[in-house]
Enzyme design. Structure first.
Site, PDB file in Angstrom:
ATOM      1  N   GLU A   1       0.481  -1.261   0.090  1.00  0.00           N
ATOM      2  CA  GLU A   1       0.754  -0.338   0.081  1.00  0.00           C
ATOM      3  C   GLU A   1       0.832   1.370  -0.250  1.00  0.00           C
ATOM      4  O   GLU A   1       0.754   2.322   0.449  1.00  0.00           O
ATOM      5  CB  GLU A   1      -1.281   0.199   0.820  1.00  0.00           C
TER       6      GLU A   1
ATOM      7  N   HIS B   1      -1.730  -1.519  10.577  1.00  0.00           N
ATOM      8  CA  HIS B   1      -1.644  -2.851  10.152  1.00  0.00           C
ATOM      9  C   HIS B   1      -0.351  -2.900  11.459  1.00  0.00           C
ATOM     10  O   HIS B   1       0.266  -2.159  11.524  1.00  0.00           O
ATOM     11  CB  HIS B   1      -0.805  -3.492   9.262  1.00  0.00           C
TER      12      HIS B   1
END
Length: 440
Positions: free
Chosen positions: A209, A423
């Site tokens: 990402e 995350h």
């Protein structure tokens, strides 16, 4: 000195593509700011309604007007930008040139390699807010400092100057608490660690990402002295396979060791928000050293970001786990004691229990607290005595070589990015035995 290899075969196409990106940027930035005025994080909402009203009343009309004024330039840029992607290689390569290259390292005995995997959610600021994150550029600056780890001088070779953008196929072999809990794994024991900081001397970074172009540039600048070899801007954007991709794959791979070859495999099936990005598998061949007989030793690393929507999340039963080993996995849907989930509940990112590395570490090590801040597994796990949460960040390895076996020394869950990503990064310390016959 940084040297970036162009993803285009000629200078004219590279220049034209750069110009088209300049023309597109104003509209891109204005629409990003417009979205940021509409979507607020939980931290911003907690400051009261005044900020939201001000953003809607003043910010939305202002950035909408600027966006409309910039459209003619964007249309012109898009006319060149979209078709040029068909002539572009599927990734870019950055190499940090060193003034003095030390002799190549001879590997013998047991050699340790450290891998880090981290989903950074470096989307345009307006889109990152849907994950309750904001200030993408500021987050990138902090993350870059945390990942720029000191190391011994990188071993390079004359082959380092060879082009990385080759179409040769690469076969995948090796991928992508300070309270310690010993967990049985195969024939030996190794600890799961919840660590406050990233491990030093990491050999490889596999990041996901990294969608925003400015964020990617900041990362590359900061990481270059520690990781001289970087693959970025991976995957095609624009019209592709009968559809249109607004973003590349978001994959970003940094290595201390020279990269010999690389290839990108595009995933043809996607739906929902995943269809907006060009997700796929990046396969890289790496030169890690020489044997005593001066033969080259290579490794293979795969970096990927799979389908994200949780309603389609079936990765636990994938046949991949019959080929590669997951140090944290007990069986499908169940983790080993000591492993923890890696996806945080977005609404709780700024709660005091997880907004600093120390507090997040304490929370992850508590069975009761972890349930409040880590996303639940899919399907739901009703076993309260063995609840780890949703673990979707993996580092897998393959041990199929009986002559040169590998073993896990340590697996870490890292809390240093508390408040900077939704995350939890992970790292794998992998030992490679080169004892005995070293002819590869």
């Amino acid at each position: 000195m940084l040297q970036c290899e162009s993803p285009f075969s000629c200078l004219f196409l590279h220049t034209l593509f750069s110009l088209s990106c300049v023309l597109l940027f104003p509209s891109y930035w204005f629409i990003d700011r417009l979205l940021s005025c509409v979507v607020l994080t939980s931290r911003e909402r907690s400051q009261g309604p005044a900020l939201r009203i001000l953003s809607l009343v003043l910010g939305v009309p202002f950035f909408l007007l600027l966006f409309l004024l910039s459209l003619p330039l964007s249309v012109l840029g898009f006319v060149f930008w979209a078709p040029l992607h068909r002539a572009r290689r599927p990734f870019c390569y950055q190499r940090h040139l060193q003034t003095h290259s030390p002799p190549e390292k001879i590997l013998q005995g047991d050699c340790l390699f450290i891998f880090i995997s981290a989903n950074l959610c470096l989307l345009p600021d307006g889109l990152a807010r849907f994950s309750n994150l904001s200030h993408t550029q500021h987050r990138t600056s902090l993350i870059s400092k945390f990942l720029s780890l000191p190391a011994e001088p990188v071993q390079t070779s004359s082959e380092d100057s060879l082009p990385i953008c080759s179409t040769e196929d690469v076969l995948p072999i090796l991928e992508t608490p300070d309270k310690k809990e010993q967990v049985k794994h195969g024939e030996g024991d190794f600890p799961f660690d919840v660590s406050l900081v990233f491990p030093q001397n990491a050999d490889f970074l596999c990041l996901q990402e990294v969608f925003d172009g400015r964020a990617s540039r900041k990362l590359r600048r900061c990481l270059a002295p520690s990781f001289p070899h970087i693959l970025y801007d991976v995957g095609p954007s624009g019209p592709h396979s009968g559809g249109f991709k607004f973003f590349n794959s978001g994959l970003f791979l940094a290595s201390r060791h020279p990269l010999i070859n690389a290839k990108y495999y595009f995933y043809p099936n996607a739906r929902g928000e995943d269809a907006l990005a060009s997700k796929g598998l990046l396969c890289v061949k790496v030169h890690i050293g020489l044997t005593e007989q001066k033969q080259r030793i290579v490794g293979y690393i795969n970096c990927t970001h799979l389908h994200a929507p949780e309603n389609d999340c079936l990765e636990q039963k994938h046949k991949l786990f019959s080929i590669y080993k997951d140090p944290c996995r007990d069986r499908a849907g169940r983790d080993r004691p000591g492993a923890v989930g890696t996806l945080l509940r977005p609404e709780s990112l700024y709660h005091e229990a997880v907004n600093t590395p120390a507090s997040m570490k304490s929370t992850l090590q508590s069975d009761a607290e972890r349930k409040l801040y880590v996303a639940p597994p899919i399907p739901q796990d009703d076993d309260d005595t063995h609840w780890t949460g949703r673990r979707i960040d993996y580092i897998l390895y393959r041990d199929s070589d009986s002559v040169h076996p590998v073993a896990v020394d340590k697996f870490q869950f890292i809390t240093q990015l508390a408040g900077l990503s939704d995350h939890i990064p992970v790292s794998l310390h992998l030992s490679l035995s080169l004892s005995g016959n070293t002819s590869l």
